[in-house]
Design an enzyme around this catalytic site. Structure first.
Site, mmCIF file in Angstrom:
data_model
loop_
_atom_site.group_PDB
_atom_site.id
_atom_site.type_symbol
_atom_site.label_atom_id
_atom_site.label_comp_id
_atom_site.label_asym_id
_atom_site.label_seq_id
_atom_site.Cartn_x
_atom_site.Cartn_y
_atom_site.Cartn_z
ATOM 1 N N GLU A 1 0.847 -1.199 0.000
ATOM 2 C CA GLU A 1 0.000 0.000 0.000
ATOM 3 C C GLU A 1 0.880 1.246 0.000
ATOM 4 O OE1 GLU A 1 -3.455 -0.304 2.498
ATOM 5 O OE2 GLU A 1 -3.287 1.797 3.093
ATOM 6 N N ASP B 1 0.184 5.397 0.670
ATOM 7 C CA ASP B 1 -0.878 6.249 1.193
ATOM 8 C C ASP B 1 -0.541 7.730 1.159
ATOM 9 O OD1 ASP B 1 -2.290 3.946 1.983
ATOM 10 O OD2 ASP B 1 -1.312 3.931 3.947
ATOM 11 N N GLU C 1 -2.898 10.497 3.119
ATOM 12 C CA GLU C 1 -4.106 10.663 3.916
ATOM 13 C C GLU C 1 -4.094 12.051 4.555
ATOM 14 O OE1 GLU C 1 -4.989 6.249 5.663
ATOM 15 O OE2 GLU C 1 -3.188 7.258 6.408
#
Length: 281
Positions: A102, A104, A106
């Site tokens: 993953e 990210d 955010e």
């Protein structure tokens, strides 16, 4: 140098083209119900609003294609006013299993007048906890700004308004996302348990609805199908990209002036020693 870099960081990259000329419905599946996702697609521009109300559980969209390396960007306008407890994201993921990969970006909301926190993280074969968090140097709810992830076999680069703020390098002896195709996701959800001041400030539902706007999504990546990947023309521009001296200067500026959390400095979290990439060049 710091002043000139700040001016560079404040530049806004204006994008308007629809990625690959495809309709939104051809590229993405929606997550949410009814009015939680509002899509405007006139064939020239695509504008998407994610809307969260009490009980709605949030909303999002994810790419129908899976990619093994690529360059991915979108313009976002975040929640205005009191956004405490909310989490807005642009990320890539291979799934939710214990060994997933993953990448990210955010955005952790905050109380009115307080800065947003942008959290960047990398997971490789289920190994995560590699966060760099930044206080944004502008109000991301006042206008659209461009956020980009460049993922290739050499490194992962995070950019804001076309300015590099972080690079995560691939070392031969350490985990790195190299083999698991990933979908692109955009989400808005209730992260009250951790997002704002470590979960001490929850969502104030009297401020609903919470709305995040996305536009100008662009993907230039190697589309994975079955056991092979097809890379588009021009992929060499990002497939072998590493940061030069000027871009490393912007990363250093962001670390000095905007970095609010660095996992490589969190001795409490890693009492037995920092992850292997910490301290390497």
């Amino acid at each position: 140098m710091a002043r000139s870099l700040m001016h560079l960081c404040l530049a806004v990259l204006a994008l308007a083209a629809v990625a690959s000329g495809d309709r939104f419905s051809d590229q993405f599946d929606l997550v949410g119900s009814g009015g939680d996702v509002q899509v405007k697609d006139d064939g020239k521009t695509q504008d998407v609003q994610l809307i969260m109300n009490r009980g709605s559980g949030g909303a999002g969209f994810n790419s129908k294609n899976k990619f093994l390396y690529g360059e991915f960007s979108v313009q976002m306008k975040l929640i205005g006013g009191n956004s405490a407890g909310t989490v807005t994201s642009l990320y890539l993921t291979s799934g939710e299993g214990d060994g997933h990969d993953e990448i990210d970006i955010e955005f952790m909301g905050n109380s009115s007048g307080q800065p947003y926190v942008m959290n960047t993280n990398v997971w490789a074969s289920g190994d995560g906890k590699k966060e760099h968090q930044f206080y944004l140097w502008f109000d991301p709810s006042a206008d659209f700004h461009t956020y980009k992830i460049v993922w290739n076999p050499k490194n992962i680069i995070f950019e804001v308004d076309n300015v590099a703020v972080r690079t995560f390098k691939n070392y031969d002896d350490l985990p790195f996302p190299t083999s698991r195709p990933m979908e692109v996701h955009a989400t808005l959800w209730d992260g009250s348990y951790w997002a704002t001041q470590h979960g001490n400030v929850k969502i104030h539902w009297r401020h609903e609805p919470f709305v995040v706007s996305y536009r100008a999504y662009h993907a230039n990546g190697c589309v994975h199908s079955k056991n092979s990947s097809r890379c588009p023309d021009g992929s060499d521009a990002w497939m072998h990209r590493e940061l030069g001296d000027e871009e490393l200067d912007t990363v250093a500026w962001a670390e000095r002036n905007c970095l609010s959390y660095n996992y490589c400095a969190d001795g409490w979290r890693f009492p037995k020693g920092f992850p292997g990439e910490c301290g390497r060049k």
